[in-house]
Write a protein that holds these residues in place. Structure first.
Motif, PDB file in Angstrom:
ATOM      1  N   ASN A  26     -13.547  15.615 -24.058  1.00  0.00           N
ATOM      2  CA  ASN A  26     -14.919  16.105 -23.843  1.00  0.00           C
ATOM      3  C   ASN A  26     -15.807  15.026 -23.234  1.00  0.00           C
ATOM      4  O   ASN A  26     -16.590  15.291 -22.329  1.00  0.00           O
ATOM      5  CB  ASN A  26     -15.535  16.606 -25.147  1.00  0.00           C
ATOM      6  N   VAL A  27     -15.680  13.810 -23.739  1.00  0.00           N
ATOM      7  CA  VAL A  27     -16.493  12.696 -23.239  1.00  0.00           C
ATOM      8  C   VAL A  27     -16.198  12.466 -21.761  1.00  0.00           C
ATOM      9  O   VAL A  27     -17.115  12.309 -20.950  1.00  0.00           O
ATOM     10  CB  VAL A  27     -16.218  11.410 -24.059  1.00  0.00           C
ATOM     11  N   ILE A  28     -14.932  12.479 -21.395  1.00  0.00           N
ATOM     12  CA  ILE A  28     -14.539  12.208 -20.013  1.00  0.00           C
ATOM     13  C   ILE A  28     -14.900  13.386 -19.105  1.00  0.00           C
ATOM     14  O   ILE A  28     -15.327  13.183 -17.969  1.00  0.00           O
ATOM     15  CB  ILE A  28     -13.045  11.848 -19.931  1.00  0.00           C
ATOM     16  N   GLU A  29     -14.753  14.607 -19.606  1.00  0.00           N
ATOM     17  CA  GLU A  29     -15.146  15.762 -18.798  1.00  0.00           C
ATOM     18  C   GLU A  29     -16.652  15.745 -18.527  1.00  0.00           C
ATOM     19  O   GLU A  29     -17.093  16.137 -17.454  1.00  0.00           O
ATOM     20  CB  GLU A  29     -14.750  17.071 -19.494  1.00  0.00           C
ATOM     21  N   GLU A  30     -17.411  15.276 -19.475  1.00  0.00           N
ATOM     22  CA  GLU A  30     -18.864  15.185 -19.325  1.00  0.00           C
ATOM     23  C   GLU A  30     -19.243  14.093 -18.325  1.00  0.00           C
ATOM     24  O   GLU A  30     -20.139  14.273 -17.517  1.00  0.00           O
ATOM     25  CB  GLU A  30     -19.488  14.865 -20.681  1.00  0.00           C
ATOM     26  N   ASN A  31     -18.582  12.942 -18.433  1.00  0.00           N
ATOM     27  CA  ASN A  31     -18.888  11.810 -17.563  1.00  0.00           C
ATOM     28  C   ASN A  31     -17.638  10.943 -17.384  1.00  0.00           C
ATOM     29  O   ASN A  31     -17.439   9.975 -18.099  1.00  0.00           O
ATOM     30  CB  ASN A  31     -20.034  10.967 -18.146  1.00  0.00           C
ATOM     31  N   PRO A  32     -16.812  11.286 -16.393  1.00  0.00           N
ATOM     32  CA  PRO A  32     -15.580  10.519 -16.182  1.00  0.00           C
ATOM     33  C   PRO A  32     -15.834   9.063 -15.812  1.00  0.00           C
ATOM     34  O   PRO A  32     -14.950   8.221 -15.950  1.00  0.00           O
ATOM     35  CB  PRO A  32     -14.880  11.263 -15.052  1.00  0.00           C
ATOM     36  N   TYR A  33     -17.045   8.750 -15.385  1.00  0.00           N
ATOM     37  CA  TYR A  33     -17.357   7.379 -14.970  1.00  0.00           C
ATOM     38  C   TYR A  33     -17.388   6.423 -16.153  1.00  0.00           C
ATOM     39  O   TYR A  33     -17.433   5.209 -15.968  1.00  0.00           O
ATOM     40  CB  TYR A  33     -18.656   7.369 -14.150  1.00  0.00           C
ATOM     41  N   GLN A  34     -17.300   6.963 -17.354  1.00  0.00           N
ATOM     42  CA  GLN A  34     -17.169   6.118 -18.545  1.00  0.00           C
ATOM     43  C   GLN A  34     -15.802   5.441 -18.605  1.00  0.00           C
ATOM     44  O   GLN A  34     -15.607   4.509 -19.378  1.00  0.00           O
ATOM     45  CB  GLN A  34     -17.389   6.950 -19.817  1.00  0.00           C
TER      46      GLN A  34
END
Length: 185
Positions: A26-34
């Motif tokens: 979920n975190v990566i789908e929200e902001n893969p730039y993390q």
């Protein structure tokens, strides 16, 4: 799993789960730039490819911010520059991001301001650009520099340390030079 579909190795998946827990997908789908900085060899360009395959908008603020940081890091790592001219930086960022919109410069500028306000980058060296137009000194623009906050702080520390040492050396020499030469102080 989705993580494996993004061409991540088992080790990389484990690092992400360790970093983000069960919500890694979920975190990566929200902001893969993390992913930048969390996984080795995952810089802006590699993460951007993953993000584009995921259908992330080219205008996502997190993408623009990551692109800004990447350009400043490349200036430092590849070119040896701790800062970049504002206009040149905007141009390089715009070329990197290739946003399909007419207001890309405004979007970059908005995210630059966000990064400045959040103390990630520094805007410094703001000086007016003047031109003599028919005998009048007219302001035609502003010259400014962009730098990563961490590099700016390191540079300021070095300047302060050298200044302090220079002043100390001056004091030390002024205390010993007159007596060493036999001249009155």
């Amino acid at each position: 799993t989705k993580l494996a579909a993004w061409e991540l190795t088992h080790r990389q998946v484990m690092v992400l789960i360790e970093q983000f827990g069960n919500s890694a997908v979920n975190v990566i789908e929200e902001n893969p730039y993390q992913l930048i900085g969390v996984l080795s060899n995952f810089g802006f360009k590699r993460v951007d490819q993953i993000a584009m395959r995921m259908g992330i908008s080219k205008e996502l603020p997190a993408r623009i911010r990551a692109g800004i940081i990447w350009v400043l890091e490349q200036e430092a790592q590849s070119e040896g520059h701790t800062w970049i001219d504002y206009a040149e930086g905007i141009e390089k960022i715009n070329l990197l991001l290739i946003m399909d919109c007419l207001d890309s410069i405004e979007k970059i500028d908005r995210e630059l301001q966000w990064l400045i306000e959040n103390d990630d980058i520094v805007l410094t060296g703001i000086t007016p650009i003047m031109e003599d137009i028919m005998g009048e000194n007219i302001k035609i623009g502003v010259q400014a520099k962009l730098a990563l906050k961490s590099l700016y702080d390191q540079e300021q520390f070095i300047i302060q340390t050298l200044t302090d040492r220079s002043l100390q050396t001056e004091r030390d020499f002024s205390a010993i030079l007159p007596s060493a030469s036999g001249l009155p102080a």
